[in-house]
Design an enzyme around this catalytic site. Structure first.
Site, short mmCIF file in Angstrom:
data_model
loop_
_atom_site.label_atom_id
_atom_site.label_comp_id
_atom_site.label_asym_id
_atom_site.label_seq_id
_atom_site.Cartn_x
_atom_site.Cartn_y
_atom_site.Cartn_z
N ASN A 1 -6.82 -0.87 5.57
CA ASN A 1 -6.49 -1.49 6.69
C ASN A 1 -5.01 -1.49 6.90
OD1 ASN A 1 -6.98 -3.71 9.26
ND2 ASN A 1 -5.87 -4.76 7.68
N SER B 1 -7.35 4.73 14.77
CA SER B 1 -6.70 3.83 15.93
C SER B 1 -7.21 5.04 16.97
CB SER B 1 -5.14 3.89 15.92
OG SER B 1 -4.80 3.31 17.21
N VAL C 1 0.83 -1.33 -0.07
CA VAL C 1 -0.07 -0.12 -0.04
C VAL C 1 0.90 1.21 -0.04
CG1 VAL C 1 -1.95 -1.14 1.11
CG2 VAL C 1 -0.23 0.04 2.68
N TYR D 1 3.38 7.41 15.21
CA TYR D 1 2.03 6.71 14.85
C TYR D 1 0.77 7.65 15.04
CZ TYR D 1 -1.13 2.80 15.31
OH TYR D 1 -2.05 1.83 15.07
N ALA D 2 0.61 8.30 16.09
CA ALA D 2 -0.53 9.07 16.14
C ALA D 2 -0.72 10.20 15.21
CB ALA D 2 -0.46 9.90 17.59
N LYS E 1 -2.30 8.33 12.23
CA LYS E 1 -3.44 7.87 12.45
C LYS E 1 -4.27 9.39 12.56
CE LYS E 1 -3.09 3.30 12.03
NZ LYS E 1 -3.83 2.74 11.16
#
Ligand code: NAP
Length: 253
Positions: A89, A141, A63, A154-155, A158
């Site tokens: 996903n 998330s 992806v 990561y935050a 997301k």
């Protein structure tokens, strides 16, 4: 069978939440193409599901690389016809020191966890616009709203997924294309198990203690919500971010 006849494309479907989404969508009547970078696992999972009478097709799909997504999309359309449902996903965790992270690592991480939403949407939207029908579900998330230390960046990715969900919901709504996000909490998949293994052994219990339902989610509990959002049963749900975390976000401290 609320997805009867629909062609759904799922990324990262060889294991974990994606695998549960593939199965639940197919059991709900959809023809499902799923992509992943774990080809052997994907092919064997597809064979198992086909032996159960489900209509599924596996394609290699990284992806983070537009050309790979375009090729996977072409193969999916040749196999099952135009894509009417898309589930973004595939994703990876990131836990790096912002000073040590290289520019290449940043680009690869954001390509997988954020840019991928655009890669796939770019492929499926033209036919959805012509058909005046489509449903896109992006797996974000709970980290999009709150996070914890040592999980950089990561935050950021997301949160961006939820932002892109809003962009697509507003811009594609006039074509009857709905776009929503699902934000899972702790869900028992390989990515979570690997994270527990990679840090302090006490972390599993520390993560369990504040859970209102005193357990983590099973991937199928996330998949059920995704199937609903893909279906016409959710015909007026657009631009939403559905939190599926057993109530963890309701907790202050
Ligand atoms: P998982 O068990 O690691 O499964 C994800 C699948 O996607 C794996 O097969 C993985 O392959 C694959 N993948 C990784 N990079 C890819 C790429 N570039 N192109 C295509 N496929 C790729 O993860 P999961 O727990 O099911 O998570 C699924 C999604 O839910 C992710 O977006 C994750 O951020 C999100 N999420 C998970 C949780 C949780 O607690 N599990 C909570 C909130 C949100 P590899 O094994 O090679 O990486």
């Amino acid at each position: 069978m609320n997805l009867a006849g629909m062609h759904v494309f799922v990324t990262g479907g060889s294991q974990g939440i994606g695998a549960a989404i593939v199965k639940d969508a197919a059991q709900s009547g959809a023809k499902v193409t799923f992509g992943d970078i774990q080809d052997a696992q994907g092919e064997s999972y597809a064979a198992i599901l086909r032996s159960e009478g489900l209509e599924v097709y596996y394609v290699h799909c990284d992806v983070g690389i537009l050309e790979s997504v375009e090729k996977a999309h072409e193969m999916a359309v040749s196999h099952f016809g135009i894509v009417q449902g898309l589930v973004n996903n595939a994703g990876v965790n990131s836990s790096v020191d912002p000073v040590k992270m290289t520019s290449e690592e940043w680009d690869r991480f954001f390509a997988i966890d954020l840019k991928s939403v655009w890669h796939t949407a770019r492929c499926v939207l033209p036919a959805m616009r012509v058909e005046k029908k489509g449903s896109i579900v992006n797996i974000a998330s709970i980290h999009a709203r709150m996070t914890f230390p040592k999980f950089f960046p990561y935050a950021g990715a997301k949160s961006g997924v939820i932002g892109l969900t809003r962009n697509l919901a507003l811009d594609e709504g006039e074509f009857n294309i709905r776009t929503n996000a699902v934000s899972p909490g702790y869900t028992l998949t390989p990515i979570l198990e690997n994270w527990f293994k990679s840090i302090d052994q006490k972390q599993r219990q520390l993560s369990m203690d504040p859970q209102p339902l005193k357990r983590f989610a099973h991937p199928s509990e996330i998949a059920k919500v995704v199937t609903f959002l893909l279906s016409d049963d959710a015909s007026f749900v657009n631009g939403a971010d559905w939190i599926v975390d057993g109530g963890l976000h309701a907790r202050y401290a």
